[in-house]
Design an enzyme around this catalytic site. Sequence first.
Site, PDB file in Angstrom:
ATOM      1  N   GLY A 176     -24.391  10.480   0.875  1.00  0.00           N
ATOM      2  CA  GLY A 176     -25.062  11.069  -0.289  1.00  0.00           C
ATOM      3  C   GLY A 176     -25.247  10.033  -1.377  1.00  0.00           C
ATOM      4  CB  ALA A 180     -24.522  11.593 -10.029  1.00  0.00           C
ATOM      5  CB  ALA A 181     -20.667  12.340  -6.716  1.00  0.00           C
ATOM      6  CB  CYS A 190     -29.548  17.730 -15.403  1.00  0.00           C
ATOM      7  SG  CYS A 190     -28.182  16.840 -14.667  1.00  0.00           S
ATOM      8  CB  ALA A 210     -21.132  12.051  -2.657  1.00  0.00           C
ATOM      9  N   GLY A 251     -28.993  29.325  -8.871  1.00  0.00           N
ATOM     10  CA  GLY A 251     -27.841  28.453  -8.757  1.00  0.00           C
ATOM     11  C   GLY A 251     -27.807  27.739  -7.423  1.00  0.00           C
ATOM     12  N   PRO A 297      -7.071  16.135   0.472  1.00  0.00           N
ATOM     13  CG  PRO A 297      -5.993  17.650  -0.925  1.00  0.00           C
ATOM     14  CD  PRO A 297      -7.349  17.199  -0.499  1.00  0.00           C
ATOM     15  CB  ALA A 318     -14.818  15.107  -1.476  1.00  0.00           C
TER      16      ALA A 318
END
Lengths: 457, 457
Positions: free
Chosen positions: B9, B12-13, B45, B113, B249, B279, B286
Amino acid sequence: MTERLVVIGGDAAGMSAASQAKRMRGDDLDVIAFERGTSTSYSACGIPYWIGGQVDSMDDLVARTPAEHRKNGIDVRVRHEVVELDLDARTVNVRDLEKGRNEQLGFDQVMIATGATPVRPPIDGLDGPDVFGVQTLDDGHAVLDRLTGRGKARKALVVGGGYIGIEMAEALLRRGLEVTLVDAAPAVMSTLDPDMGRLVQDAMIKMGIDVRVDAKVESLTRPTGGDAKVKVHTSDGDFDADIVVLGLGVRPNTELADHAGLPLGEHRGLLPDMRMRVPGADGVWAAGDCVEVINKITGRWSYVPLGTHANKQGRAAGTNIGGGYAIFPGVVGTAMSAVCDLEIARTGLRTAEAEEVGLQVVSQTVESTTRAGYYPGAAPLTVKVIAERSTGRLVGVQIIGREDAGKRIDAAAVAVWHGMTVAEVASLDLGYAPPFAPVWDPLLIAARKAAESLTRD
Amino acid sequence: MTERLVVIGGDAAGMSAASQAKRMRGDDLDVIAFERGTSTSYSACGIPYWIGGQVDSMDDLVARTPAEHRKNGIDVRVRHEVVELDLDARTVNVRDLEKGRNEQLGFDQVMIATGATPVRPPIDGLDGPDVFGVQTLDDGHAVLDRLTGRGKARKALVVGGGYIGIEMAEALLRRGLEVTLVDAAPAVMSTLDPDMGRLVQDAMIKMGIDVRVDAKVESLTRPTGGDAKVKVHTSDGDFDADIVVLGLGVRPNTELADHAGLPLGEHRGLLPDMRMRVPGADGVWAAGDCVEVINKITGRWSYVPLGTHANKQGRAAGTNIGGGYAIFPGVVGTAMSAVCDLEIARTGLRTAEAEEVGLQVVSQTVESTTRAGYYPGAAPLTVKVIAERSTGRLVGVQIIGREDAGKRIDAAAVAVWHGMTVAEVASLDLGYAPPFAPVWDPLLIAARKAAESLTRD
């Protein structure tokens, strides 16, 4: 049994206390408020905007007139000056300034809200009729009178580059005067670090204000036959002026309290407890510009004469007089101002203040924007973050920018209030959307950089 | 030994993590990032503002292109989709979407991501080519294509009145379309309390948007020969539209992670720890819209897909992959949006959310102004404060107003972060000057009234 509360001073602190106490106790409490001037409950902070023309009339600055207070059952007497406070006899001696006669009056409780007086250093010639402080509405009138009509002032000199100084310099410029501002410090706005103050200074110079720093006023003379009324002699040369405005800050107006034997602090302000009681003096309350406040970061008394504190303190005092419970827990030194479209804000300690109380600090300054960089209207914004070196605790933030920049100080003020570390500040959940902030909020970037600089040390 | 980090991905992340890890480890770390679409590091956004015309070009929304990332030593491969993640073999199977072939690739560490996908409920006819989600730049292009040229859309129907829904409704209106927005809830902006949502709704109606609440979409049909392309059948009647935009959403895009055997939360997001490690899965990280976050007020997992969180989480993951230490401590639910000149902001829990987790709350709403009432440009502002009844703890704040209103949420966000009581909030030292706030800041008034209502109880 009906008690009598005498309130000395009819502005924000005094009348907030009077109103709140009266609201809570009704007929059970007689409230008499004495005000030396002619107005009550006015916004002193609004005076520069009235002089500058943004605010139409003096009346706009008055939140509540004497008549309105009277309707609420408060006996307001304007043009009355309390000239003596006798805490043993529990009386005040009041002079009616119109009629020129004095009266003795007893009280059960007394609220001291005598405000502040512009600082006027002992400089030769500074006492003239062309030199104005800007503290009361009457001061505002006096300045405005000099800006209109025949022989109106054309050249102004402002002494001091603090909040009032820069606001008055802009106001006079807006009125069409040639304005010079002299400041003895190396940069204007000494409540900011000098590097941030210089950003303000640059903006003022761009507006057309002649800003002279490192310039000490030595004397004022009034040569006859010259173009201007006053010649101001400074360490940076002589300046002509028709009007001189003092922007050197204010000092607590506490002569009355001092004569009554009440202890004053090192800034000459009264030192009330959190409920606004004057310790050791039963039934004596104090609030507003005549008191010092605890700085929550240093734990020390400081002098921060601001309308917002006066209102909160007055209301807290009134609630307590009224039989309720309210405190004023102290301040973190938040303050704001504007010059033209430049917004200026600070909270916490500036570097010099931190060092003065023994804190070792680091700082980081970042340039960012008020909105996402790609969004129309994104304006530049400078944020400086100051943190304690050993703990990373946030001790101060300064922000300078354009539209929508200043009130961002509030998030920093709450963070300083809680002694957050800059690392934690960097992960705060602040509001984001492209019209309001970059995806990394400027405050968070500055905090993150400060945290990173501490890790590297 | 050189390690390989595979990033799944490229928004951003993922790219924040990739950039930060590469910056810290240099040649010691091979970073390969796979992105299904054609762009990297873009602002999802910002898409409504690009469609609405406030932002000129798609390029403005791209913070860093694939070429720029490559210059920084990151091997970015766009139009590459990771179709399988094998945590035992430590390989990914990647499909080159251009060439139509697959490749197997090993990794030492993997960053998930994968972002989010617009919610598309199982409604008859909602799968048509005239129904658009708005999540990627490609989605943005697709919508814009429908707004230009011959046969361009004239009537739009937006399904859902959340952030994306209201922003897209405004964007389409700005483009000259007739816009209807249908929302199944009793008011738009269900992230606010309904009384505050209705203020937004009223503003949208005034702008000319046909807002239908309590209206459930039942099916979409495409009659031939009609004026418009689609007929949207709702519980509030039928609406014609040439284009349908989904604003219901998004949900975490976690099929890949799910198939890899990683546990998902009740919102179907991954559940990383504070350092963004998944975990139980060594070397698996992630971040972003595919993870859930801890709400610091409730201590519970929640799903808050926002670019600002994705950036912070990605950077934290990258710092940790890079051998440093960084955490993402959770959120307090701060969010903002704008409709026309209306600024909308919230933090903490809304009333229904508070009650859902068992909190008994009280609330107070005040109307105030952004500046001193007498200062030019003072604009109305509504602040709602929600507090726990038994403790007075501030649990949520909602603000609706015009210019300069929205970012005031930040001070409230920091106060909620610290679990301050409304009584303490009322005495916060927030910035005051006539051009920026009334002498009693609106947030402080609302907090004070909430505190008073608790005392009266």
